[in-house]
Scaffold this motif. Structure first.
Motif, mmCIF file in Angstrom:
data_model
loop_
_atom_site.group_PDB
_atom_site.id
_atom_site.type_symbol
_atom_site.label_atom_id
_atom_site.label_comp_id
_atom_site.label_asym_id
_atom_site.label_seq_id
_atom_site.Cartn_x
_atom_site.Cartn_y
_atom_site.Cartn_z
ATOM 1 N N LYS A 60 0.672 -0.859 0.013
ATOM 2 C CA LYS A 60 0.524 0.537 0.314
ATOM 3 C C LYS A 60 0.878 1.173 -0.375
ATOM 4 C CE LYS A 60 -4.214 2.331 0.676
ATOM 5 N NZ LYS A 60 -4.337 2.245 -0.913
ATOM 6 N N PHE A 61 2.244 1.155 0.267
ATOM 7 C CA PHE A 61 3.270 2.598 0.699
ATOM 8 C C PHE A 61 4.126 1.928 -0.099
ATOM 9 C CE2 PHE A 61 0.550 0.740 4.739
ATOM 10 C CZ PHE A 61 -0.133 2.694 4.940
ATOM 11 N N VAL A 62 4.585 3.328 -0.707
ATOM 12 C CA VAL A 62 5.779 3.598 -1.504
ATOM 13 C C VAL A 62 7.311 4.577 -0.775
ATOM 14 C CG1 VAL A 62 7.108 4.637 -3.430
ATOM 15 C CG2 VAL A 62 4.753 2.799 -3.259
ATOM 16 N N LEU A 63 7.925 3.612 -0.272
ATOM 17 C CA LEU A 63 8.779 4.710 0.359
ATOM 18 C C LEU A 63 9.889 5.054 -0.524
ATOM 19 C CD1 LEU A 63 10.115 5.310 3.675
ATOM 20 C CD2 LEU A 63 11.308 3.501 3.602
ATOM 21 N N LEU A 64 10.199 6.324 -0.214
ATOM 22 C CA LEU A 64 10.840 6.836 -1.330
ATOM 23 C C LEU A 64 12.417 8.510 -0.551
ATOM 24 C CD1 LEU A 64 9.987 9.279 -4.149
ATOM 25 C CD2 LEU A 64 8.740 8.246 -2.255
ATOM 26 N N GLY A 65 12.968 8.504 -0.717
ATOM 27 C CA GLY A 65 14.638 9.703 -0.569
ATOM 28 C C GLY A 65 14.166 10.380 -1.803
ATOM 29 N N PRO A 87 20.128 7.127 7.393
ATOM 30 C CA PRO A 87 20.104 6.044 8.657
ATOM 31 C C PRO A 87 18.613 6.275 9.029
ATOM 32 C CG PRO A 87 21.256 8.292 8.682
ATOM 33 C CD PRO A 87 20.935 8.311 6.837
ATOM 34 N N ALA A 88 17.931 6.838 8.570
ATOM 35 C CA ALA A 88 15.909 6.851 8.697
ATOM 36 C C ALA A 88 16.043 5.437 8.244
ATOM 37 C CB ALA A 88 15.691 7.558 8.087
ATOM 38 N N LEU A 89 16.276 5.235 7.630
ATOM 39 C CA LEU A 89 15.930 3.506 6.231
ATOM 40 C C LEU A 89 16.037 2.477 7.000
ATOM 41 C CD1 LEU A 89 14.841 2.753 3.685
ATOM 42 C CD2 LEU A 89 16.788 2.880 1.931
ATOM 43 N N LYS A 90 17.475 2.938 7.136
ATOM 44 C CA LYS A 90 18.263 1.433 8.355
ATOM 45 C C LYS A 90 17.482 1.265 8.936
ATOM 46 C CE LYS A 90 22.382 0.113 9.427
ATOM 47 N NZ LYS A 90 24.515 -0.670 9.409
ATOM 48 N N THR A 91 17.323 2.239 10.158
ATOM 49 C CA THR A 91 16.544 2.253 11.582
ATOM 50 C C THR A 91 15.346 1.362 10.997
ATOM 51 O OG1 THR A 91 17.427 4.062 12.374
ATOM 52 C CG2 THR A 91 16.061 3.052 13.100
ATOM 53 N N PHE A 92 14.910 2.326 10.094
ATOM 54 C CA PHE A 92 14.061 1.525 9.812
ATOM 55 C C PHE A 92 13.492 -0.026 8.695
ATOM 56 C CE2 PHE A 92 9.786 1.012 6.212
ATOM 57 C CZ PHE A 92 8.461 1.382 7.651
ATOM 58 N N LEU A 93 14.672 -0.430 8.284
ATOM 59 C CA LEU A 93 14.083 -1.368 7.242
ATOM 60 C C LEU A 93 14.549 -2.685 8.931
ATOM 61 C CD1 LEU A 93 16.278 -1.056 4.506
ATOM 62 C CD2 LEU A 93 13.606 -1.491 4.151
ATOM 63 N N ASN A 94 15.443 -1.588 10.047
ATOM 64 C CA ASN A 94 15.184 -2.849 10.867
ATOM 65 C C ASN A 94 14.771 -3.213 12.091
ATOM 66 O OD1 ASN A 94 18.905 -4.222 11.007
ATOM 67 N ND2 ASN A 94 18.378 -2.077 9.715
ATOM 68 N N LEU A 95 13.204 -2.325 12.486
ATOM 69 C CA LEU A 95 11.753 -2.933 13.240
ATOM 70 C C LEU A 95 11.841 -3.951 13.022
ATOM 71 C CD1 LEU A 95 10.545 0.750 12.418
ATOM 72 C CD2 LEU A 95 12.011 -0.280 13.596
ATOM 73 N N LEU A 107 6.567 -1.054 -0.309
ATOM 74 C CA LEU A 107 7.475 -1.350 -1.031
ATOM 75 C C LEU A 107 8.760 -0.161 -0.919
ATOM 76 C CD1 LEU A 107 6.855 -1.875 -4.881
ATOM 77 C CD2 LEU A 107 8.611 0.177 -4.523
ATOM 78 N N VAL A 108 9.895 -0.383 -0.845
ATOM 79 C CA VAL A 108 10.857 0.809 -0.750
ATOM 80 C C VAL A 108 11.693 1.314 -2.315
ATOM 81 C CG1 VAL A 108 13.414 0.970 -0.169
ATOM 82 C CG2 VAL A 108 11.288 -0.241 1.593
ATOM 83 N N LEU A 109 11.302 1.837 -2.534
ATOM 84 C CA LEU A 109 11.466 1.946 -3.872
ATOM 85 C C LEU A 109 13.036 2.706 -3.999
ATOM 86 C CD1 LEU A 109 10.044 2.631 -7.357
ATOM 87 C CD2 LEU A 109 9.382 5.099 -5.919
ATOM 88 N N GLY A 110 13.425 3.483 -3.889
ATOM 89 C CA GLY A 110 14.954 4.117 -3.661
ATOM 90 C C GLY A 110 14.833 5.404 -3.323
ATOM 91 N N GLN A 111 16.151 6.104 -4.661
ATOM 92 C CA GLN A 111 16.371 7.452 -4.075
ATOM 93 C C GLN A 111 16.280 8.136 -5.114
ATOM 94 O OE1 GLN A 111 19.666 6.897 -0.736
ATOM 95 N NE2 GLN A 111 20.460 7.152 -2.800
ATOM 96 N N PHE A 112 16.115 9.961 -5.194
ATOM 97 C CA PHE A 112 17.233 10.734 -5.590
ATOM 98 C C PHE A 112 18.715 10.866 -5.995
ATOM 99 C CE2 PHE A 112 12.694 11.821 -6.084
ATOM 100 C CZ PHE A 112 12.459 11.987 -7.441
ATOM 101 N N ILE A 153 10.857 10.994 2.540
ATOM 102 C CA ILE A 153 11.901 11.487 3.848
ATOM 103 C C ILE A 153 12.599 12.115 2.916
ATOM 104 C CG2 ILE A 153 13.701 10.760 4.928
ATOM 105 C CD1 ILE A 153 11.826 7.639 5.435
ATOM 106 N N GLY A 154 12.738 13.679 3.294
ATOM 107 C CA GLY A 154 13.921 14.287 2.926
ATOM 108 C C GLY A 154 15.930 14.408 3.617
#
Length: 343
Positions: A60-65, A87-95, A107-112, A153-154
């Motif tokens: 349902k959710f698409v995460l990107l930076g 740091p935010a992505l790594k912490t979140f993925l290790n929940l 869905l973790v899409l990627g980053q600019f 996440i900016g």
């Protein structure tokens, strides 16, 4: 040249600390399956992400930076907001993957990938911010068109504009926004793009309708911005200064602020609204993290996106915040869980 990096499953797993007997979110999140290589880059932003491919995912959710600090520096702020994303992505993925939070929903899409620019020329920086606008909005448009909810996440608060624009174009409707922030970000649009005029630009361009601000600090609003608010019926605010003297908690004030707001509704969280969080405009007086978490969890209206911005792991002046990843991960997980509990 800027690009968008699409994360493979391998990219994601390199950030996960596996442990016997436990399953981390990062081991279960989805990824963009069209990506064949871990370093897949796309510079054709109109075609970088396919809504049709996203629709195939059950997430349902698409995460990107958007890790950049150009918009902040273009607004005379202290650089460093590009350091919060990883740091935010790594912490979140290790929940923990458990009954409360499931990686399959994300869905973790990627980053600019935005090249560093150390220029101090404000005009040059503002031109780059306008370029970032054009790079970012098609990605958001594709995500929303696929029926997904972007979590961004900016980065600086300048990125609210391409998020609102992309959402508006996908839904073919003006977007309404709740912004938890110490500042209005309604500065003059004629100055050129920067982190202080994302919402005024969205209003001017016809993408933002009802704008609600929670937690503004009266001492940091110019008279020109006060006049702008007074002359715009679609803008309403709750001042942090007034909350200090009221018995009503922040959840009740948020409910009143959103009473007549229509959908679609986006949620913006500027981390400078929270006391003692590292940002270019860090404050010793503001909401607690728990108060903002309550806003995220308890707000009844459904949100069409989440944007968390202005936080930093390390500012250009050398100041560090080792807990910024955990702060952002709490807010992201709260946002996702509120949807699960409302089903």
């Amino acid at each position: 040249m800027a690009s968008f990096r699409i994360f493979s499953q391998g990219d994601i797993l390199t950030l996960v600390n596996k442990r016997d007997g436990e399953t981390k979110l990062g081991e279960k999140v989805d990824f963009y399956h069209h990506c064949e290589h871990s370093d897949s880059l796309s510079r054709d932003f109109g075609k970088a992400i396919s809504s049709e491919i996203l629709q195939k995912s059950s997430a349902k959710f698409v995460l990107l930076g958007i890790p950049e600090d150009i918009g902040v520096r273009a607004n005379y702020g202290i650089g460093g907001t590009h350091t919060a994303w990883i740091p935010a992505l790594k912490t979140f993925l290790n929940l923990q993957q458990n009954a409360f939070l499931k990686g399959e929903d994300i869905l973790v899409l990627g980053q600019f990938e935005i090249p560093e620019n150390n220029s101090t020329d404000i005009s040059e920086l503002r031109e780059i911010v306008a370029e970032i606008d054009d790079l970012a909005f098609p990605i958001i448009q594709a995500i929303v068109a696929a029926g997904k909810i972007p979590i961004v996440i900016g980065g600086g608060h300048n990125n609210c504009y391409p998020i609102i624009k992309g959402t508006s174009l996908a839904l073919q409707a003006k977007v309404n926004v709740l912004n938890v922030d110490a500042h209005t970000d309604l500065r003059n649009t004629e100055e050129g793009r920067h982190s202080g005029n994302g919402f005024s630009t969205a209003i001017k361009d016809g993408f933002l309708d009802q704008y609600r601000m929670l937690g503004l600090h009266q001492s940091y609003i110019s008279q020109a911005q006060l006049d702008f608010i007074a002359n715009n019926e679609s803008i309403k605010t709750v001042y942090f200064d007034d909350l200090l003297s009221k018995e009503e908690d922040v959840r009740g004030e948020t409910e009143m602020l959103l009473k007549d707001v229509k959908l679609p509704l986006g949620l913006e969280i500027d981390l400078d609204s929270i006391s003692n969080i590292l940002s270019s405009a860090a404050t010793p007086s503001g909401f607690t993290l728990d108060e903002v978490r309550k806003v995220v969890i308890a707000t009844k209206q459904p949100f069409c996106y989440l944007h968390i911005c202005e936080g930093a792991h390390e500012l250009n002046n050398g100041t560090k915040d080792e807990t910024i990843g955990k702060t952002i991960a709490y807010l992201v997980s709260d946002f996702i869980k509120r949807f699960e509990f409302s089903r």
